[in-house]
Scaffold this motif. Structure first.
Motif, mmCIF file in Angstrom:
data_model
loop_
_atom_site.group_PDB
_atom_site.id
_atom_site.type_symbol
_atom_site.label_atom_id
_atom_site.label_comp_id
_atom_site.label_asym_id
_atom_site.label_seq_id
_atom_site.Cartn_x
_atom_site.Cartn_y
_atom_site.Cartn_z
ATOM 1 N N SER A 101 0.837 -1.192 0.000
ATOM 2 C CA SER A 101 0.000 0.000 0.000
ATOM 3 C C SER A 101 0.875 1.246 0.000
ATOM 4 C CB SER A 101 -0.915 0.015 1.231
ATOM 5 O OG SER A 101 -0.159 0.346 2.387
ATOM 6 N N PRO A 102 0.381 2.357 -0.542
ATOM 7 C CA PRO A 102 1.136 3.612 -0.449
ATOM 8 C C PRO A 102 1.409 4.029 0.994
ATOM 9 C CG PRO A 102 -0.603 3.795 -2.091
ATOM 10 C CD PRO A 102 -0.824 2.498 -1.373
ATOM 11 N N LEU A 103 0.471 3.777 1.896
ATOM 12 C CA LEU A 103 0.689 4.143 3.291
ATOM 13 C C LEU A 103 1.880 3.393 3.875
ATOM 14 C CD1 LEU A 103 -0.240 5.749 5.753
ATOM 15 C CD2 LEU A 103 -1.781 3.867 6.312
ATOM 16 N N PHE A 104 1.995 2.121 3.541
ATOM 17 C CA PHE A 104 3.163 1.360 3.993
ATOM 18 C C PHE A 104 4.448 2.010 3.479
ATOM 19 C CE2 PHE A 104 6.429 -1.734 2.912
ATOM 20 C CZ PHE A 104 6.673 -2.335 4.125
ATOM 21 N N ALA A 105 4.476 2.379 2.195
ATOM 22 C CA ALA A 105 5.668 2.995 1.629
ATOM 23 C C ALA A 105 6.003 4.310 2.326
ATOM 24 C CB ALA A 105 5.478 3.219 0.130
ATOM 25 N N LEU A 106 4.984 5.078 2.676
ATOM 26 C CA LEU A 106 5.212 6.373 3.318
ATOM 27 C C LEU A 106 5.748 6.236 4.735
ATOM 28 C CD1 LEU A 106 1.976 8.275 2.187
ATOM 29 C CD2 LEU A 106 4.277 8.450 1.202
ATOM 30 N N ALA A 120 2.444 -7.649 12.373
ATOM 31 C CA ALA A 120 1.025 -7.959 12.236
ATOM 32 C C ALA A 120 0.159 -6.918 12.938
ATOM 33 C CB ALA A 120 0.755 -9.349 12.793
ATOM 34 N N ASP A 121 0.645 -6.387 14.060
ATOM 35 C CA ASP A 121 -0.118 -5.362 14.774
ATOM 36 C C ASP A 121 -0.261 -4.104 13.921
ATOM 37 O OD1 ASP A 121 -1.274 -4.179 17.331
ATOM 38 O OD2 ASP A 121 0.411 -2.823 16.984
ATOM 39 N N TRP A 122 0.820 -3.691 13.255
ATOM 40 C CA TRP A 122 0.754 -2.522 12.379
ATOM 41 C C TRP A 122 -0.275 -2.765 11.282
ATOM 42 C CZ3 TRP A 122 0.972 -0.619 7.521
ATOM 43 C CH2 TRP A 122 1.329 0.731 7.336
ATOM 44 N N ALA A 123 -0.189 -3.924 10.645
ATOM 45 C CA ALA A 123 -1.056 -4.225 9.507
ATOM 46 C C ALA A 123 -2.489 -4.562 9.926
ATOM 47 C CB ALA A 123 -0.472 -5.383 8.701
ATOM 48 N N HIS A 124 -2.716 -4.748 11.209
ATOM 49 C CA HIS A 124 -4.090 -4.884 11.681
ATOM 50 C C HIS A 124 -4.740 -3.513 11.835
ATOM 51 C CE1 HIS A 124 -7.549 -6.748 13.558
ATOM 52 N NE2 HIS A 124 -7.446 -5.911 14.581
ATOM 53 N N ARG A 125 -3.917 -2.481 12.047
ATOM 54 C CA ARG A 125 -4.445 -1.123 12.210
ATOM 55 C C ARG A 125 -4.450 -0.332 10.902
ATOM 56 N NH1 ARG A 125 -1.117 1.489 16.935
ATOM 57 N NH2 ARG A 125 0.570 0.154 16.123
ATOM 58 N N TRP A 126 -3.493 -0.594 10.032
ATOM 59 C CA TRP A 126 -3.391 0.115 8.748
ATOM 60 C C TRP A 126 -3.059 -0.903 7.653
ATOM 61 C CZ3 TRP A 126 -0.160 1.823 12.916
ATOM 62 C CH2 TRP A 126 -0.666 2.929 13.610
ATOM 63 N N PRO A 178 14.358 3.173 5.072
ATOM 64 C CA PRO A 178 15.222 2.263 4.323
ATOM 65 C C PRO A 178 15.618 1.056 5.164
ATOM 66 C CG PRO A 178 15.928 4.523 4.033
ATOM 67 C CD PRO A 178 14.891 4.531 5.110
ATOM 68 N N ASP A 179 15.312 -0.138 4.645
ATOM 69 C CA ASP A 179 15.694 -1.390 5.305
ATOM 70 C C ASP A 179 15.235 -1.444 6.760
ATOM 71 O OD1 ASP A 179 17.069 -2.202 2.951
ATOM 72 O OD2 ASP A 179 18.739 -0.932 3.542
ATOM 73 N N GLY A 180 14.068 -0.864 7.028
ATOM 74 C CA GLY A 180 13.556 -0.862 8.391
ATOM 75 C C GLY A 180 12.133 -1.363 8.459
ATOM 76 N N THR A 181 11.520 -1.171 9.626
ATOM 77 C CA THR A 181 10.168 -1.653 9.889
ATOM 78 C C THR A 181 9.184 -0.490 9.828
ATOM 79 O OG1 THR A 181 11.041 -3.385 11.323
ATOM 80 C CG2 THR A 181 8.717 -2.856 11.571
ATOM 81 N N ALA A 182 7.994 -0.754 9.343
ATOM 82 C CA ALA A 182 6.969 0.278 9.210
ATOM 83 C C ALA A 182 6.736 0.983 10.543
ATOM 84 C CB ALA A 182 5.674 -0.344 8.700
ATOM 85 N N ALA A 183 6.775 2.307 10.496
ATOM 86 C CA ALA A 183 6.608 3.128 11.684
ATOM 87 C C ALA A 183 5.181 3.657 11.755
ATOM 88 C CB ALA A 183 7.607 4.287 11.659
ATOM 89 N N THR A 184 4.891 4.369 12.823
ATOM 90 C CA THR A 184 3.560 4.961 12.986
ATOM 91 C C THR A 184 3.558 6.444 12.625
ATOM 92 O OG1 THR A 184 4.012 5.371 15.329
ATOM 93 C CG2 THR A 184 2.915 3.307 14.764
ATOM 94 N N THR A 185 4.603 6.890 11.933
ATOM 95 C CA THR A 185 4.686 8.261 11.457
ATOM 96 C C THR A 185 5.065 8.250 9.976
ATOM 97 O OG1 THR A 185 7.001 8.392 12.143
ATOM 98 C CG2 THR A 185 5.342 9.208 13.695
ATOM 99 N N LEU A 186 4.724 9.331 9.277
ATOM 100 C CA LEU A 186 5.080 9.464 7.865
ATOM 101 C C LEU A 186 6.557 9.828 7.739
ATOM 102 C CD1 LEU A 186 1.972 11.483 6.621
ATOM 103 C CD2 LEU A 186 2.363 9.012 6.437
ATOM 104 N N LEU A 187 7.285 9.089 6.909
ATOM 105 C CA LEU A 187 8.727 9.265 6.797
ATOM 106 C C LEU A 187 9.175 9.770 5.439
ATOM 107 C CD1 LEU A 187 9.845 6.002 8.642
ATOM 108 C CD2 LEU A 187 9.605 8.311 9.579
ATOM 109 N N ARG A 188 8.265 9.851 4.471
ATOM 110 C CA ARG A 188 8.621 10.388 3.157
ATOM 111 C C ARG A 188 7.395 11.076 2.574
ATOM 112 N NH1 ARG A 188 9.423 4.907 1.799
ATOM 113 N NH2 ARG A 188 11.591 5.336 1.342
#
Length: 254
Positions: free
Chosen positions: A162-167, A236-242, A171-181
């Protein structure tokens, strides 16, 4: 990951899949090939819930764009379709051929780039990409190619990040709960010796429509509470919320 423009991604991704990912293909591919029913994406969304394949798939001419080890083509063959798989990685296709022998299925496997497929116009009724061309090819090249390959009324279905995941993913990290790009200009993401592509929803809608597609559905996948695992890039917790991934369904206007 940084954003670039040159079209060098084909060779970069070929080397990545041949040199870095081939070692794990066998066991992973075997599990997909042996599945009783298709399960899609990171969170193993069952076909009974996602309805990725059309109801009338039996007898259809189908192509898997960026087939990898071709387990989606195997699922198509079992459903009665006539699939072709294309991928740029010799190593992945070698694994796919091993699986064909082991599971007693036979369909064409083509070494090539899903942005330039060696088939005539209007050859297929159904085109699909499960984290293949939909992630590793430039959408401004592979979407027009899918439109060319499909007969009028043909369906295109693809899964992607998803675009939200990309945002939200560094780099080479885990999806955060803030927008990084930034979202504006989002397209090509380089990292780890490979290149991924993600378009924002508006850009993807305009691209599909400009090549004659009508969008029939967009499923933003939610990981179940009892998800089977976490991944280095997303929990899985991140992807359960977004939504970390999504399924697009479009039809070529006849």
């Amino acid at each position: 990951m940084t954003v670039h423009g040159p079209a060098d991604h084909v060779e970069l991704n070929r080397r990545y899949w041949d040199d870095h990912a081939a070692a794990s293909h066998g066991p992973l591919a075997r599990g997909h090939w042996a599945a009783a029913q298709p399960r899609w994406g990171l969170w193993a969304t069952p076909e009974s819930q996602a309805s990725v394949f059309p109801e009338d798939i039996a007898g259809s001419r189908a192509i898997e764009l960026g087939c990898g080890t071709a387990y989606v083509s195997a699922w198509l063959a079992r459903a009665g379709a006539h699939p072709v798989g294309i991928d740029l990685s010799r190593e992945q296709l070698a694994t796919a051929r091993e699986m064909q022998t082991e599971f007693g299925l036979d369909f064409p496997l083509v070494l090539g780039n899903a942005e330039q497929v060696p088939y005539d116009d209007d050859t297929f009724d159904f085109a699909i990409s499960d984290y293949g061309a939909s992630l590793w090819c430039d959408p401004y090249r592979w979407i027009p190619e899918a439109a060319r390959l499909l007969a009028p009324g043909g369906q295109l279905t693809f899964t992607r990040r998803s675009p939200l995941f990309a945002l939200c993913t560094p780099p080479d990290g885990t999806a955060a709960t803030t927008l990084l790009r930034p979202q504006f200009g989002l397209r090509r993401l380089d990292g780890g010796g490979a290149v991924e592509f993600t378009l924002p929803h508006g850009d993807m809608i305009r691209l599909l429509r400009s090549h004659g597609f009508v969008i029939e559905d967009l499923i933003e996948v939610q990981a179940p509470e009892s998800a089977h695992r976490n991944y280095p890039e997303v929990s899985a917790d991140w992807a359960h919320r977004w939504p970390s991934e999504e399924i697009w369904k479009a039809r070529l206007v006849g």
